[in-house]
Every structure is written in C-alpha cells, then in structure tokens.
Write a protein that holds these residues in place. Structure first.
Motif, mmCIF file in Angstrom:
data_model
loop_
_atom_site.group_PDB
_atom_site.id
_atom_site.type_symbol
_atom_site.label_atom_id
_atom_site.label_comp_id
_atom_site.label_asym_id
_atom_site.label_seq_id
_atom_site.Cartn_x
_atom_site.Cartn_y
_atom_site.Cartn_z
ATOM 1 N N HIS A 80 0.873 -1.176 0.000
ATOM 2 C CA HIS A 80 0.000 0.000 0.000
ATOM 3 C C HIS A 80 0.909 1.225 0.000
ATOM 4 O O HIS A 80 1.495 1.582 1.021
ATOM 5 C CB HIS A 80 -0.928 -0.013 1.217
ATOM 6 C CG HIS A 80 -1.695 -1.299 1.334
ATOM 7 N ND1 HIS A 80 -2.790 -1.582 0.553
ATOM 8 C CD2 HIS A 80 -1.500 -2.388 2.106
ATOM 9 C CE1 HIS A 80 -3.244 -2.786 0.847
ATOM 10 N NE2 HIS A 80 -2.471 -3.295 1.794
ATOM 11 N N TYR A 81 1.037 1.821 -1.178
ATOM 12 C CA TYR A 81 1.971 2.923 -1.379
ATOM 13 C C TYR A 81 1.454 4.236 -0.806
ATOM 14 O O TYR A 81 0.263 4.509 -0.817
ATOM 15 C CB TYR A 81 2.239 3.114 -2.876
ATOM 16 C CG TYR A 81 2.844 1.904 -3.544
ATOM 17 C CD1 TYR A 81 4.183 1.608 -3.398
ATOM 18 C CD2 TYR A 81 2.065 1.048 -4.318
ATOM 19 C CE1 TYR A 81 4.747 0.489 -4.008
ATOM 20 C CE2 TYR A 81 2.618 -0.063 -4.940
ATOM 21 C CZ TYR A 81 3.958 -0.340 -4.771
ATOM 22 O OH TYR A 81 4.498 -1.442 -5.367
ATOM 23 N N SER A 82 2.391 5.045 -0.363
ATOM 24 C CA SER A 82 2.080 6.409 0.039
ATOM 25 C C SER A 82 1.803 7.226 -1.225
ATOM 26 O O SER A 82 2.308 6.894 -2.310
ATOM 27 C CB SER A 82 3.274 7.006 0.798
ATOM 28 O OG SER A 82 3.126 8.389 0.965
ATOM 29 N N ASP A 83 1.056 8.282 -1.088
ATOM 30 C CA ASP A 83 0.747 9.140 -2.235
ATOM 31 C C ASP A 83 1.994 9.789 -2.823
ATOM 32 O O ASP A 83 1.997 10.176 -3.996
ATOM 33 C CB ASP A 83 -0.256 10.236 -1.841
ATOM 34 C CG ASP A 83 -1.634 9.680 -1.534
ATOM 35 O OD1 ASP A 83 -1.946 8.565 -2.005
ATOM 36 O OD2 ASP A 83 -2.393 10.352 -0.815
ATOM 37 N N ILE A 84 3.047 9.906 -2.039
ATOM 38 C CA ILE A 84 4.251 10.582 -2.524
ATOM 39 C C ILE A 84 5.251 9.627 -3.182
ATOM 40 O O ILE A 84 6.291 10.059 -3.665
ATOM 41 C CB ILE A 84 4.947 11.374 -1.395
ATOM 42 C CG1 ILE A 84 5.409 10.445 -0.277
ATOM 43 C CG2 ILE A 84 4.046 12.478 -0.867
ATOM 44 C CD1 ILE A 84 6.290 11.123 0.772
ATOM 45 N N ALA A 85 4.949 8.336 -3.229
ATOM 46 C CA ALA A 85 5.851 7.363 -3.828
ATOM 47 C C ALA A 85 5.935 7.576 -5.344
ATOM 48 O O ALA A 85 4.921 7.726 -6.012
ATOM 49 C CB ALA A 85 5.384 5.946 -3.533
ATOM 50 N N THR A 86 7.172 7.599 -5.842
ATOM 51 C CA THR A 86 7.379 7.747 -7.280
ATOM 52 C C THR A 86 7.285 6.382 -7.952
ATOM 53 O O THR A 86 7.338 5.345 -7.285
ATOM 54 C CB THR A 86 8.764 8.354 -7.575
ATOM 55 O OG1 THR A 86 9.768 7.412 -7.176
ATOM 56 C CG2 THR A 86 8.960 9.680 -6.855
ATOM 57 N N ASN A 87 7.182 6.391 -9.269
ATOM 58 C CA ASN A 87 7.131 5.123 -10.006
ATOM 59 C C ASN A 87 8.415 4.323 -9.810
ATOM 60 O O ASN A 87 8.368 3.099 -9.687
ATOM 61 C CB ASN A 87 6.867 5.372 -11.490
ATOM 62 C CG ASN A 87 5.428 5.774 -11.752
ATOM 63 O OD1 ASN A 87 4.541 5.469 -10.965
ATOM 64 N ND2 ASN A 87 5.195 6.469 -12.854
ATOM 65 N N ALA A 88 9.557 5.005 -9.785
ATOM 66 C CA ALA A 88 10.833 4.315 -9.570
ATOM 67 C C ALA A 88 10.867 3.665 -8.186
ATOM 68 O O ALA A 88 11.336 2.533 -8.028
ATOM 69 C CB ALA A 88 11.998 5.287 -9.738
#
Length: 104
Positions: free
Chosen positions: A34-42
């Motif tokens: 469950h990713y944070s909203d600030i996580a980049t694609n990389a």
C-alpha cells in the motif's frame, strides 16, 4: 519482529508506503504493498522488486529477530551500560555487534 513488520521496514527503506498486507503467508499473490501518495514510479518498482524477491526463511527470520532485539534494547539503561562496558574491549563495535555477542 513478525513477517509484516520486517517486510514493511525493508520496503519502506526504499519507497514511502502506508503498509503491506499478507493474505496467505505461503502465497505471494496475496501479498500487497500500500503505497504512500508521494511514492514515485521508480520507488514503487524498487518496492515491488523487494516484494518479489523476498524469502521468509531461517536467515530472514534471524535478521528480523536481531532487529527486534536492537530496537527493544538499545535505549534500555541496563543494556546501554553493559554495551559501554563491552566497548572497553571492543571499541569499534556497534550495538548490533553487541547483540551478536549476547546471542553467542
């Protein structure tokens, strides 16, 4: 430290996440990040790589236990005092080294 907490720490070191969930421990298809909203694609790709290559075996369970011991004891006054004593004969030692010494 259990599987979810250990995996969370491993992934969160590379990618900001809210957490991980594991449906069936033996079936990685049920594991989810469950990713944070600030996580980049990389960062998401790096996190997914950790998840896909993660193996919960004797070695990683030992790592998890060691991290748990370090987090529980490094701020405890008695262990801090004993670690300082340990440093007299082992000046380059880390607290992790000290935990290894205690477990030997």
């Amino acid at each position: 430290m259990d599987l979810i907490e250990f995996l969370h720490k491993k992934i969160n070191a590379l990618c900001p996440i809210v957490g991980v969930s594991i449906g069936d421990e033996d079936n990685k298809n049920t594991w989810e990040i469950h990713y944070s909203d600030i996580a980049t694609n990389a960062q998401k790709l790096a996190a997914l790589n950790v998840l896909n290559n993660f193996v919960w075996d004797i070695s990683t369970k030992a790592q998890a236990l060691k991290l748990k011991l370090i987090s529980e004891y490094q701020d405890e006054p008695l262990y801090k005092k004993m670690f300082k004593q340990y440093l007299i004969n082992n000046p380059a030692a880390t607290f992790s080294d000290y935990i290894d010494y205690l477990n030997s």
